[in-house]
Structure formats: C-alpha cells, structure tokens
Design a protein around this motif. Sequence first.
Motif, PDB file in Angstrom:
ATOM      1  N   LEU A 278       0.727  -1.241   0.019  1.00  0.00           N
ATOM      2  CA  LEU A 278      -0.181   0.132   0.017  1.00  0.00           C
ATOM      3  C   LEU A 278       0.973   1.496  -0.037  1.00  0.00           C
ATOM      4  O   LEU A 278       0.494   2.158  -0.579  1.00  0.00           O
ATOM      5  N   LEU A 279       2.014   1.177   0.654  1.00  0.00           N
ATOM      6  CA  LEU A 279       2.859   2.246   0.568  1.00  0.00           C
ATOM      7  C   LEU A 279       3.469   2.683  -0.899  1.00  0.00           C
ATOM      8  O   LEU A 279       3.550   3.671  -1.272  1.00  0.00           O
ATOM      9  N   ARG A 280       3.741   1.331  -1.657  1.00  0.00           N
ATOM     10  CA  ARG A 280       3.922   1.378  -2.911  1.00  0.00           C
ATOM     11  C   ARG A 280       2.881   1.988  -3.782  1.00  0.00           C
ATOM     12  O   ARG A 280       3.105   2.966  -4.673  1.00  0.00           O
ATOM     13  N   TYR A 281       1.641   1.600  -3.518  1.00  0.00           N
ATOM     14  CA  TYR A 281       0.810   1.667  -4.506  1.00  0.00           C
ATOM     15  C   TYR A 281      -0.096   3.038  -4.302  1.00  0.00           C
ATOM     16  O   TYR A 281      -0.537   3.792  -5.074  1.00  0.00           O
ATOM     17  N   ALA A 282      -0.207   3.467  -3.026  1.00  0.00           N
ATOM     18  CA  ALA A 282      -0.884   4.628  -2.785  1.00  0.00           C
ATOM     19  C   ALA A 282      -0.255   5.430  -1.257  1.00  0.00           C
ATOM     20  O   ALA A 282      -0.547   5.427  -0.341  1.00  0.00           O
ATOM     21  N   PRO A 283       1.076   5.863  -1.750  1.00  0.00           N
ATOM     22  CA  PRO A 283       1.883   6.540  -0.871  1.00  0.00           C
ATOM     23  C   PRO A 283       1.350   8.119  -0.524  1.00  0.00           C
ATOM     24  O   PRO A 283       0.222   8.387  -0.925  1.00  0.00           O
ATOM     25  N   PRO A 284       1.772   8.744   0.502  1.00  0.00           N
ATOM     26  CA  PRO A 284       1.240   9.787   1.157  1.00  0.00           C
ATOM     27  C   PRO A 284       0.937  10.988   0.211  1.00  0.00           C
ATOM     28  O   PRO A 284       0.209  11.751   0.451  1.00  0.00           O
ATOM     29  N   SER A 285       1.881  11.030  -1.077  1.00  0.00           N
ATOM     30  CA  SER A 285       1.938  12.242  -1.754  1.00  0.00           C
ATOM     31  C   SER A 285       2.213  11.774  -3.088  1.00  0.00           C
ATOM     32  O   SER A 285       2.601  10.815  -3.436  1.00  0.00           O
ATOM     33  N   GLU A 286       2.100  12.860  -4.089  1.00  0.00           N
ATOM     34  CA  GLU A 286       2.232  12.610  -5.398  1.00  0.00           C
ATOM     35  C   GLU A 286       3.388  13.672  -5.727  1.00  0.00           C
ATOM     36  O   GLU A 286       3.729  13.862  -6.976  1.00  0.00           O
TER      37      GLU A 286
END
Length: 400
Positions: A278-286
């Motif tokens: 999930l950190l890979r796929y949906a990290p805190p920022s873009e």
Amino acid sequence: MSDDTLPQYPLPLGPLGEPPEEYSELRAKCPVTKVRLPSGDTAWMVTGYDEVSAAMSDRRLSRAALREPGAVRTVSGEDFSDNPYNLLNQEGPDHSRLRRLISPAFTPRKAELWRPRIEQIANELIDRLAEGPRPADLHHDFAAVLPVWVICEMVGAPVEDREKLQRWTDRLVSITAHTPEERLAAREESAAYVAGLVAKHREEPGEDLLSTLITARDDDDRLNERELVWLGINLLVAGHDTTVSAISRGLFQLLRHQDQWRLLADDPDLLPQATEELLRYAPPSEIGFMRIATEDIELAGTQVAKGEGVIPVMHAAGRDTRRVSDPERLDLTRSDIAHLAFGHGHHYCPGAGVARVELQAAFGTLARRLPSLHLAVPAERVEWVGGLLTLRPRSLPVEW
C-alpha cells in the motif's frame, strides 16, 4: 521542449486520486524532465526509481541551499523551505546532531513497544465509529485521528488540540492551497503553541519526548531554544501528517479493491507485506521535496547546472516497471515490492518505524473488527484535497 511549453508542476492527478498519468511515460522516456513551478521558476522533476534514489542520496543536492538569495522557489512568498530550524531544511553537522537527538525515540524496537497502545487507540476509534451515524467518515473520524493522537502522546501535547494541530499542518505543508500569509501565520502560531508546551514541561517534566529534548537543551546545551521549539513542531507535524494521508489513501484503495480487502481480512499474516504494498501503490503524496544543486552534476544523463532545482518525486518511483512487475495492479501478495515512501539517504524519515506500526494497526484492526467494510459511495465520487505536500480524500464515507 521550450520553457513556454514546460509541464506545470505539480502535475494533475489521475482519476480516483491516482498518480499523474504522465508519470508512466516520463519514467520510460525522460525520468529527469524540466517543469514549471507555481512560482514561475523552473526545476528538474525526477520520476524513475533509480534516478529518484540517486538524487535523494546525492549530497550535492541540498535542501539548505533553498534559503540562498535568488534560489529557485516552489511557490511565491515564504513557505516551509525558508525555515532554517526545520529539520528537513538542514544539511551537514547540525542536521546530523538533531537527528541523533530524536532517533532513539523512533527505533523499530521503540516502535514495537508502542504497538499495544496504538492498537488500543485504533480499537477505541472503531468503537466510536460503531456508535456513531452511518455512513461513517473513515477519514475524519479514524485516519485523521489515530496518528495525531499517537504523536501527541509521544511528544507530550494534549490530544484535544488535534484539530488545531491539523489546521496549522495543512497550512505549513501547503503548496497552492493557502496564501503565503496563511503559511506564515501558521508558522508563528504553531511556534508559540510549542513554546508554551516547552514552558509547561519544564515545570512538570514527564516521560514524553519533549521533556527529553528539554533535558538535552537545559543540561547539555545540545539544543538552542529555537531548535527545541522547531524540533517539537517537526515532530508534531511530520509525525502525523504523512501517516494520516497514507492511512486514508491505503484504506481507499483497499476498499476500492474489495478482493484485496477480503484477502487481508481472511489472512492477518499478510499485514506487514500488505502495508508495504500500500505504501508503494498509494503513498502519502504525489510530489517531492526540492533540492538545489550546489555544483554542476549529471543525473541519469541529464546535465543539471549549479543553482538549478531538482525535485525527486519519491512517490512516482513505486510504479517503475524496471523495479515492479505490473505496477498499476494492487497485489498484497506480490514479492517485488519497491518504494521510496519514507525517502532515501540522509533525509530518510526518522519516524518510519512508528509510521509502519500505525499503518499496520490501522489496516489490521479495521480488517479484524469490520471485515464487511466497504465504500458507501462510488469510488469516483470521493473528492481529493490537493495543493498540499500530502494527498488525502476530503472524506471517506463507509458502511459495514
């Protein structure tokens, strides 16, 4: 590409809060590309995994140099990069000294000691959700509360100040969502708040991290007063903001991919691996934190001149096909997980261990307690808050 046709940074999000669609093409064809910043200046944006990793570990790319006269600006007017006491804005001996003071509180062993308390808080928040109205807002009443509650207890700040801390944080980490005046006001107000906490803890020291830092300031003189206050702000802001976004974004993707949610609910042993995916796929920022080249360098075959800005977008790196197979697919069972969500090099997040425990507690406790959890609205109707260093949904309506 001429300066008149440069992409505007930050690039627009893809559908469903996904990374900008241009990242995939840039990683493949031009992992170091020039962009136009909101300030009107230009900088080099880095999107490939290896290139981002190289940029973040290159000490010739400096955060401190952002404060030099005439330096490239992300936004017009003052922002968090102007504060010399912010840990992220320091380099060299002072940066190392301040990290050594806080690192013992965030070791993996210390993080594990906090796990029972973090899980207790998660359970209490779920109890409140169960007693409240439906649909529930999983962002506002769970994801946005858990990390700030934890860091308040760790640092020694009243948990009831959560909304005030979140309001200051939104302004401190703003890119385009708030004005320079609002950012400066938040900086001054949060500094006054932490100065008040310092005064209180000097009178009544406890077992919290702020009391430990006060001892370092008062007994060994390893901190000056302003450094002490800003370490407190760093801990309270950085200690929760990215984790709030990581929890909210991770939950959104899990609930959007119900097969993956059921997989986690059925197999709790997947939790550590699921958290990394999930950190890979949906990290805190873009987006990424800009640095300034202190000399001419070469980055992935691109010549970067002294004084130019470089933005390693660590969150674009997790979908690099050179590192991850079929990276656009969320797969909690994959073995080739590669991400830079906590950074890399000398600015690697010192609180990564605690953040991982918080994420595992959030995902795991919800999967165990509410296995039938699902979005209460179509995923396309979830709105995203932009213009900040972090990315999060405005709300996350859920049912179970």
